[in-house]
Each structure stands twice: as structure tokens, then as C-alpha cells.
Write a protein that holds these residues in place. Sequence first.
Motif, PDB file in Angstrom:
ATOM      1  N   TRP A 278       0.830  -1.205   0.000  1.00  0.00           N
ATOM      2  CA  TRP A 278       0.000   0.000   0.000  1.00  0.00           C
ATOM      3  C   TRP A 278       0.866   1.258   0.000  1.00  0.00           C
ATOM      4  CZ3 TRP A 278      -0.094   3.643   3.986  1.00  0.00           C
ATOM      5  CH2 TRP A 278      -1.092   4.628   3.893  1.00  0.00           C
ATOM      6  N   ALA A 279       1.999   1.225   0.698  1.00  0.00           N
ATOM      7  CA  ALA A 279       2.807   2.425   0.887  1.00  0.00           C
ATOM      8  C   ALA A 279       3.609   2.817  -0.349  1.00  0.00           C
ATOM      9  CB  ALA A 279       3.760   2.236   2.072  1.00  0.00           C
ATOM     10  N   VAL A 280       3.972   1.831  -1.196  1.00  0.00           N
ATOM     11  CA  VAL A 280       4.882   2.161  -2.299  1.00  0.00           C
ATOM     12  C   VAL A 280       4.260   3.112  -3.316  1.00  0.00           C
ATOM     13  CG1 VAL A 280       6.246   0.048  -2.117  1.00  0.00           C
ATOM     14  CG2 VAL A 280       4.226   0.079  -3.587  1.00  0.00           C
ATOM     15  N   GLY A 281       2.959   3.207  -3.359  1.00  0.00           N
ATOM     16  CA  GLY A 281       2.339   4.148  -4.274  1.00  0.00           C
ATOM     17  C   GLY A 281       2.183   5.534  -3.695  1.00  0.00           C
ATOM     18  N   ARG A 282       2.623   5.742  -2.450  1.00  0.00           N
ATOM     19  CA  ARG A 282       2.400   7.008  -1.768  1.00  0.00           C
ATOM     20  C   ARG A 282       3.675   7.721  -1.334  1.00  0.00           C
ATOM     21  NH1 ARG A 282      -1.663   3.696  -1.490  1.00  0.00           N
ATOM     22  NH2 ARG A 282      -3.792   4.502  -1.337  1.00  0.00           N
ATOM     23  N   TRP A 283       4.770   6.978  -1.163  1.00  0.00           N
ATOM     24  CA  TRP A 283       6.035   7.582  -0.759  1.00  0.00           C
ATOM     25  C   TRP A 283       7.162   7.040  -1.621  1.00  0.00           C
ATOM     26  CZ3 TRP A 283       2.596   5.803   3.096  1.00  0.00           C
ATOM     27  CH2 TRP A 283       1.986   6.825   3.837  1.00  0.00           C
ATOM     28  N   ARG A 284       8.286   7.714  -1.592  1.00  0.00           N
ATOM     29  CA  ARG A 284       9.440   7.243  -2.341  1.00  0.00           C
ATOM     30  C   ARG A 284       9.866   5.864  -1.824  1.00  0.00           C
ATOM     31  NH1 ARG A 284      10.686  12.861  -2.373  1.00  0.00           N
ATOM     32  NH2 ARG A 284      11.121  13.626  -4.485  1.00  0.00           N
ATOM     33  N   MET A 285      10.066   4.957  -2.773  1.00  0.00           N
ATOM     34  CA  MET A 285      10.388   3.587  -2.387  1.00  0.00           C
ATOM     35  C   MET A 285      11.772   3.481  -1.764  1.00  0.00           C
ATOM     36  SD  MET A 285       8.587   1.455  -5.512  1.00  0.00           S
ATOM     37  CE  MET A 285       8.812   2.697  -6.778  1.00  0.00           C
ATOM     38  N   LYS A 286      12.711   4.302  -2.204  1.00  0.00           N
ATOM     39  CA  LYS A 286      14.041   4.264  -1.600  1.00  0.00           C
ATOM     40  C   LYS A 286      13.978   4.683  -0.138  1.00  0.00           C
ATOM     41  CE  LYS A 286      15.701   8.956  -2.535  1.00  0.00           C
ATOM     42  NZ  LYS A 286      16.859   9.733  -3.007  1.00  0.00           N
ATOM     43  N   SER A 287      13.106   5.639   0.189  1.00  0.00           N
ATOM     44  CA  SER A 287      12.959   6.076   1.579  1.00  0.00           C
ATOM     45  C   SER A 287      12.318   4.985   2.426  1.00  0.00           C
ATOM     46  CB  SER A 287      12.114   7.355   1.634  1.00  0.00           C
ATOM     47  OG  SER A 287      12.708   8.381   0.862  1.00  0.00           O
ATOM     48  N   LEU A 288      11.359   4.270   1.863  1.00  0.00           N
ATOM     49  CA  LEU A 288      10.738   3.163   2.582  1.00  0.00           C
ATOM     50  C   LEU A 288      11.757   2.067   2.882  1.00  0.00           C
ATOM     51  CD1 LEU A 288       7.388   2.948   0.581  1.00  0.00           C
ATOM     52  CD2 LEU A 288       7.671   3.799   2.916  1.00  0.00           C
ATOM     53  N   LEU A 289      12.610   1.769   1.905  1.00  0.00           N
ATOM     54  CA  LEU A 289      13.637   0.748   2.121  1.00  0.00           C
ATOM     55  C   LEU A 289      14.622   1.181   3.202  1.00  0.00           C
ATOM     56  CD1 LEU A 289      14.283  -0.318  -1.573  1.00  0.00           C
ATOM     57  CD2 LEU A 289      13.453  -1.803   0.255  1.00  0.00           C
ATOM     58  N   SER A 290      15.054   2.431   3.182  1.00  0.00           N
ATOM     59  CA  SER A 290      15.955   2.919   4.225  1.00  0.00           C
ATOM     60  C   SER A 290      15.301   2.807   5.593  1.00  0.00           C
ATOM     61  CB  SER A 290      16.347   4.371   3.950  1.00  0.00           C
ATOM     62  OG  SER A 290      17.148   4.468   2.792  1.00  0.00           O
ATOM     63  N   LEU A 291      14.013   3.131   5.660  1.00  0.00           N
ATOM     64  CA  LEU A 291      13.296   3.047   6.932  1.00  0.00           C
ATOM     65  C   LEU A 291      13.227   1.609   7.439  1.00  0.00           C
ATOM     66  CD1 LEU A 291      11.583   4.470   9.100  1.00  0.00           C
ATOM     67  CD2 LEU A 291       9.581   4.087   7.647  1.00  0.00           C
ATOM     68  N   VAL A 292      12.970   0.648   6.544  1.00  0.00           N
ATOM     69  CA  VAL A 292      12.874  -0.754   6.944  1.00  0.00           C
ATOM     70  C   VAL A 292      14.201  -1.249   7.507  1.00  0.00           C
ATOM     71  CG1 VAL A 292      12.647  -3.098   6.046  1.00  0.00           C
ATOM     72  CG2 VAL A 292      10.972  -1.372   5.423  1.00  0.00           C
ATOM     73  N   TYR A 293      15.304  -0.971   6.811  1.00  0.00           N
ATOM     74  CA  TYR A 293      16.609  -1.450   7.283  1.00  0.00           C
ATOM     75  C   TYR A 293      17.017  -0.769   8.586  1.00  0.00           C
ATOM     76  CZ  TYR A 293      17.226  -3.918   2.872  1.00  0.00           C
ATOM     77  OH  TYR A 293      17.076  -4.789   1.813  1.00  0.00           O
ATOM     78  N   ALA A 294      16.720   0.510   8.708  1.00  0.00           N
ATOM     79  CA  ALA A 294      17.021   1.200   9.958  1.00  0.00           C
ATOM     80  C   ALA A 294      16.213   0.612  11.116  1.00  0.00           C
ATOM     81  CB  ALA A 294      16.739   2.695   9.813  1.00  0.00           C
ATOM     82  N   ALA A 295      14.944   0.283  10.850  1.00  0.00           N
ATOM     83  CA  ALA A 295      14.111  -0.321  11.889  1.00  0.00           C
ATOM     84  C   ALA A 295      14.645  -1.675  12.317  1.00  0.00           C
ATOM     85  CB  ALA A 295      12.672  -0.453  11.379  1.00  0.00           C
ATOM     86  N   ARG A 296      15.161  -2.457  11.368  1.00  0.00           N
ATOM     87  CA  ARG A 296      15.754  -3.754  11.719  1.00  0.00           C
ATOM     88  C   ARG A 296      16.958  -3.575  12.639  1.00  0.00           C
ATOM     89  NH1 ARG A 296      16.216  -7.235   6.110  1.00  0.00           N
ATOM     90  NH2 ARG A 296      13.990  -7.470   5.685  1.00  0.00           N
ATOM     91  N   GLY A 297      17.859  -2.683  12.260  1.00  0.00           N
ATOM     92  CA  GLY A 297      19.047  -2.470  13.082  1.00  0.00           C
ATOM     93  C   GLY A 297      18.685  -2.000  14.477  1.00  0.00           C
ATOM     94  N   LEU A 298      17.716  -1.078  14.581  1.00  0.00           N
ATOM     95  CA  LEU A 298      17.300  -0.585  15.887  1.00  0.00           C
ATOM     96  C   LEU A 298      16.652  -1.688  16.709  1.00  0.00           C
ATOM     97  CD1 LEU A 298      16.966   1.833  17.790  1.00  0.00           C
ATOM     98  CD2 LEU A 298      14.781   2.328  16.641  1.00  0.00           C
ATOM     99  N   ALA A 299      15.844  -2.537  16.065  1.00  0.00           N
ATOM    100  CA  ALA A 299      15.192  -3.635  16.779  1.00  0.00           C
ATOM    101  C   ALA A 299      16.217  -4.619  17.334  1.00  0.00           C
ATOM    102  CB  ALA A 299      14.219  -4.357  15.847  1.00  0.00           C
ATOM    103  N   VAL A 300      17.253  -4.932  16.555  1.00  0.00           N
ATOM    104  CA  VAL A 300      18.302  -5.844  17.030  1.00  0.00           C
ATOM    105  C   VAL A 300      19.043  -5.227  18.206  1.00  0.00           C
ATOM    106  CG1 VAL A 300      20.476  -6.965  16.418  1.00  0.00           C
ATOM    107  CG2 VAL A 300      18.556  -7.008  14.817  1.00  0.00           C
ATOM    108  N   LEU A 301      19.354  -3.935  18.125  1.00  0.00           N
ATOM    109  CA  LEU A 301      20.061  -3.261  19.215  1.00  0.00           C
ATOM    110  C   LEU A 301      19.237  -3.286  20.500  1.00  0.00           C
ATOM    111  CD1 LEU A 301      22.459  -1.569  20.177  1.00  0.00           C
ATOM    112  CD2 LEU A 301      21.259   0.466  19.339  1.00  0.00           C
ATOM    113  N   VAL A 302      17.943  -2.977  20.387  1.00  0.00           N
ATOM    114  CA  VAL A 302      17.075  -3.007  21.575  1.00  0.00           C
ATOM    115  C   VAL A 302      16.985  -4.418  22.144  1.00  0.00           C
ATOM    116  CG1 VAL A 302      14.701  -2.670  22.385  1.00  0.00           C
ATOM    117  CG2 VAL A 302      15.761  -0.975  20.871  1.00  0.00           C
TER     118      VAL A 302
END
Length: 409
Positions: A278-302
Motif C-alpha cells: 500500500w505504501a509504495v504508491g504514496r512515498w518514495r520507495m528508496k525512503s521506505l527501504l531505508s526506513l525498513v533497514y534502519a528499523a531492523r538495526g534498531l530492533a536488534v540493538l534493543v
Amino acid sequence: MASNERTRGSSPIWWLVLLAAAGTFALTMGTRQTMGFFLSPINTATGLGLGSISLAFAFGQLWWGLTQPFAGAFADRVGAGRVLLLGVSLVALGTFLTPFMTSTLGLILAVGILAAGGAGMAGPSVLMAASSRLIPPERRGLATGVVNAGGSFGQFLMAPLAAALTASLGWVGAMQSLALIVLLALPAAWVLRGGPVSGHQSMSPAALPAREALGKALRHPGYLMLSAGFFVCGFHVAFLATHLPGVVAACGLPAPVGAWALGVIGLFNIVGSLAMGWAVGRWRMKSLLSLVYAARGLAVLVFLLSPKTEAVLLVFAAVMGLTFLSTVPPTVGLVGKFFGVGNLAMLFGAVMFAHQIGGFLGAWLGGKVFDATGSYDWVWYIDIVLAAGAALVHLPIKESAPARQAQPA
């Protein structure tokens, strides 16, 4: 009025395309993901040892990724129907023959070449490219999310089915029953049989010869950055899928918690895939990918800094499930943006091969580090660094803002 009638007439076809693609991915991916369930019975029956049997499964990881660009190139030229027909048949054949194999070479043939290769032919690169050709452009992002969620649903559904069949028929009967169940995907080959050109992409660049298209892609900086990020995704996914039960044991938690955690990842992966579609038609896909990878790294750290309780582990599994394969829709979308849909199956298949190389390293390195140190901590540290790198590597990709779709009258 005539326009409205045409829209209503095309709606069932749109949903039929999604049902065929998602259903095929559910059956092939679900069957492939249950193979680990039979590892112990195969070892007991053959006496080959887990190391030899695991070699066949590891070969299947690479072969699944390697077949996708070639299958995609063939599908780009002749349409997806023939490729899917062959792929589904090979998954069924390899799964059916596995119980008869008593040597490592035989298992590599059945599990690593036939079943894994067939799953690659009927895998995400061909299925998502076929769906992208057969539905309107404004719905392609959601479509890739639905197809991706189909694979997650199959993984969630087929594991308990395999357990139930094993309890009633034995492991040999269960595997051969799964082989027959996979054949239910054969009608999808007819639904998705469309050739390399359809009316929905008349404005897209025409398909190029495979070598020319791949050469053009390998000179495209955005494509290379995208492949690097997907390599990291494969590392994350394979490490979790292979070693999460070991992580549970290392934390001193009961073994059933590992099974629950894998189930939670599968369930939340469905949510993440649909949300990302749903999101890829509304925001830049490169930004969504950066957000996903950043969320993974933060989740592992926590997770590393938190007490290792059952609740913490299940919450961690849910967060990782949301990001597990939600990278697929924007990755497919960016490849389509860069080069059009004419060579999409082959070019996304090449990106998927980079994913599987990362997956091989994630699964292998997890075991090697644990053997050397008695802990998974250093793999988690590598995971965080790779996640940060993947979040950053997508930012320089040149992508225009998504066009706002006008609402139909």
C-alpha cells in the motif's frame, strides 16, 4: 457509461491475477519452507548425518536464487505460463522423489536442484513480473505486496499441515502428499500466461535482449545500490530463519518459544508485506527501504540490550516479521521504475540472486560464529552494521516522487 462497464468487467480478472500469483507463491514457498521439518526423519532413514543433508538444503538456497534470473529472462521472452508450468511440476517431482534418495548426491538432486529450482521458476521474480504486466500500473505496488504476503501465508499454513500429515501418514506419505498439493497451482499458469507485452504497459520501454538488459542494469548505480541492500536483506532473513531456535536455546528459554517466534514472524510478515504494498504508491520507495533497514538495526540493538524473556523475544519476532520481506514490493517497484516491465522478471531475478548470496552467508556465518564463540552476539553486531549500511546505501538512489493518482469520476 461504457468506460464504467469496462472497469467493472476487468475487476474480476484483476483479482484473479492476484489470486493466481499469490496462491502459486503460497504453495511453492510453503512447501519449500517445510523441508526443514523433514530433516531429522531423512537423517534417521538414511544415516547420512545432518552435515551431509544440510549441504543439500544449503545448495537449494543458492540454486533457488540462481534460477530466478534465467527463468525471468525466459518469461520475459515467451510469457510466464510455460515457466510456471515447468516450475510447479519440478517442485512436485523433487518433493515426491526425496524420500527415495539415500545419498547426499541424490538429496542434492531432489531437494537442491529439482524442488528448489522449480520453486525459483515459480518464484517471486516471475510471479511479480507477470502480475505487473497484467494489472493497471497504479495497482502494481499493492499487487506485489499481496503476492509477497501469499508466500508468507503459505509458510504459515503448510508447516502445521506437514505436521498433521506426518502424524497420520508418516513422513514419507506427508512429503508425497505435499508434492500432490503443490500441483493445485498448475491452473495459475494459464491465468498468468500473458506474453511480454500487454495493454497496461504500452508506455513502458520495450523488452531488450537479456544480455543487453543485464549489461544496462549493471551500469546503473541505483540498481547496484538496490542489489547491495537486498544482499543485506538476505543475510538478515536467512540468519533468523535458520538460527532463531538456537537463539532461543542460547537465551535459556523453552524450545516451544522458538516455534512460536517463527510463527509470529510469519504472521506479521503478511501484515508488513500488505502495508508496504500500500505504501509504495504514496512515498518514495528508496525512503521506505531505508526506513525498513534502519528499523531492523534498531530492533536488534534493543533486543541485545533487553532482558531475554519470552515476551521480549515474541515482540522482537513481531517487529522483525513486519520488516522480514516488506523489502520486496519497493525493490520490485524500483527495478520497474528504472527499466520498465519488459525485462522485470530477469532483472529482479538477478537482484534476488544477490539476496540469496546474502542468505547463504547469514545461515553459514551464524553457525560458524556460534561454534567459535558459543554465542550469536557477534552475528548480531554484524547484523546491526549491515542494517545501517543498507539504510544509507538507498539514500543516493535517484527516484522521482510518486505521482498522485486522480480519483475517477
